[in-house]
Design a protein around this motif. Structure first.
Motif, PDB file in Angstrom:
ATOM      1  N   ARG A  76      40.223  28.835  47.341  1.00 12.18           N
ATOM      2  CA  ARG A  76      39.741  30.172  47.676  1.00 12.18           C
ATOM      3  C   ARG A  76      39.934  31.143  46.519  1.00 12.18           C
ATOM      4  NH1 ARG A  76      41.555  31.223  53.944  1.00 12.18           N
ATOM      5  NH2 ARG A  76      40.106  29.731  54.828  1.00 12.18           N
ATOM      6  N   ALA A  77      41.085  31.068  45.850  1.00 10.42           N
ATOM      7  CA  ALA A  77      41.335  31.952  44.706  1.00 10.42           C
ATOM      8  C   ALA A  77      40.331  31.687  43.591  1.00 10.42           C
ATOM      9  CB  ALA A  77      42.765  31.764  44.205  1.00 10.42           C
ATOM     10  N   GLY A  78      39.995  30.422  43.363  1.00  8.39           N
ATOM     11  CA  GLY A  78      38.989  30.081  42.360  1.00  8.39           C
ATOM     12  C   GLY A  78      37.611  30.605  42.730  1.00  8.39           C
ATOM     13  N   ALA A  79      37.272  30.518  44.004  1.00  8.93           N
ATOM     14  CA  ALA A  79      35.972  31.033  44.452  1.00  8.93           C
ATOM     15  C   ALA A  79      35.908  32.549  44.312  1.00  8.93           C
ATOM     16  CB  ALA A  79      35.724  30.628  45.900  1.00  8.93           C
TER      17      ALA A  79
ATOM     18  N   GLY B  90      33.967  37.168  41.341  1.00  9.10           N
ATOM     19  CA  GLY B  90      34.286  38.402  40.626  1.00  9.10           C
ATOM     20  C   GLY B  90      33.764  38.391  39.201  1.00  9.10           C
ATOM     21  N   LEU B  91      33.892  37.244  38.525  1.00 12.88           N
ATOM     22  CA  LEU B  91      33.361  37.134  37.165  1.00 12.88           C
ATOM     23  C   LEU B  91      31.842  37.236  37.141  1.00 12.88           C
ATOM     24  CD1 LEU B  91      35.595  34.308  35.675  1.00 12.88           C
ATOM     25  CD2 LEU B  91      35.606  36.721  35.056  1.00 12.88           C
ATOM     26  N   THR B  92      31.201  36.668  38.146  1.00 16.07           N
ATOM     27  CA  THR B  92      29.740  36.747  38.222  1.00 16.07           C
ATOM     28  C   THR B  92      29.283  38.185  38.444  1.00 16.07           C
ATOM     29  OG1 THR B  92      29.700  34.519  39.142  1.00 16.07           O
ATOM     30  CG2 THR B  92      27.709  35.836  39.386  1.00 16.07           C
TER      31      THR B  92
ATOM     32  N   GLN C  18      29.688  40.084  35.279  1.00 23.17           N
ATOM     33  CA  GLN C  18      28.631  39.739  34.334  1.00 23.17           C
ATOM     34  C   GLN C  18      27.362  40.534  34.626  1.00 23.17           C
ATOM     35  OE1 GLN C  18      29.076  37.529  31.882  1.00 23.17           O
ATOM     36  NE2 GLN C  18      27.008  37.457  31.106  1.00 23.17           N
ATOM     37  N   PHE C  19      27.008  40.683  35.893  1.00 25.09           N
ATOM     38  CA  PHE C  19      25.818  41.439  36.250  1.00 25.09           C
ATOM     39  C   PHE C  19      26.001  42.926  35.986  1.00 25.09           C
ATOM     40  CE2 PHE C  19      24.855  37.844  39.272  1.00 25.09           C
ATOM     41  CZ  PHE C  19      23.840  37.343  38.490  1.00 25.09           C
ATOM     42  N   VAL C  20      27.192  43.452  36.242  1.00 25.63           N
ATOM     43  CA  VAL C  20      27.455  44.871  36.012  1.00 25.63           C
ATOM     44  C   VAL C  20      27.405  45.177  34.521  1.00 25.63           C
ATOM     45  CG1 VAL C  20      29.245  46.654  36.148  1.00 25.63           C
ATOM     46  CG2 VAL C  20      28.763  45.233  38.128  1.00 25.63           C
ATOM     47  N   GLN C  21      27.973  44.325  33.701  1.00 25.50           N
ATOM     48  CA  GLN C  21      27.983  44.544  32.268  1.00 25.50           C
ATOM     49  C   GLN C  21      26.613  44.306  31.643  1.00 25.50           C
ATOM     50  OE1 GLN C  21      30.456  45.792  30.419  1.00 25.50           O
ATOM     51  NE2 GLN C  21      31.520  46.063  32.356  1.00 25.50           N
TER      52      GLN C  21
END
Length: 90
Positions: free
Chosen positions: A6-9, A14-16, A19-22
């Motif tokens: 779950r932490a990995g998901a 969050g990283l995805t 990436q879209f926000v940046q």
């Protein structure tokens, strides 16, 4: 072990999102990326390779998270097949 999956998901999602926000800079307006299957670089159908080229994340990371989601109640398998049916071929 379940909390690690779950932490990995959560970390991957969050990283995805980050990436879209940046990706909203003016430089990105010139480069138009489309979410499509990448069968030339794919292992099975090219879904993970397509997500990798779209998000800019390493394809190995995407495959690892997708494999973990398959092992967790099989939801990843259903999502993989659905993504294969929906995504166009590049």
């Amino acid at each position: 072990m379940l909390w690690l999956i779950r932490a990995g998901a959560y970390l991957f999602s969050g990283l995805t999102i980050w990436q879209f926000v940046q990706g909203g800079s003016p430089d990105m307006a010139v480069i138009q990326r489309h979410l499509a299957l990448d069968q030339a670089h794919g292992m099975v159908f090219g879904v993970c390779a397509g997500f990798s080229s779209y998000t800019g994340l390493d394809v190995t990371l995407i495959r690892l998270v997708w494999t973990l989601s398959v092992l967790y109640r099989g939801a990843g398998l259903i999502l993989y097949i659905l993504a294969f049916l929906i995504m166009p071929v590049s």
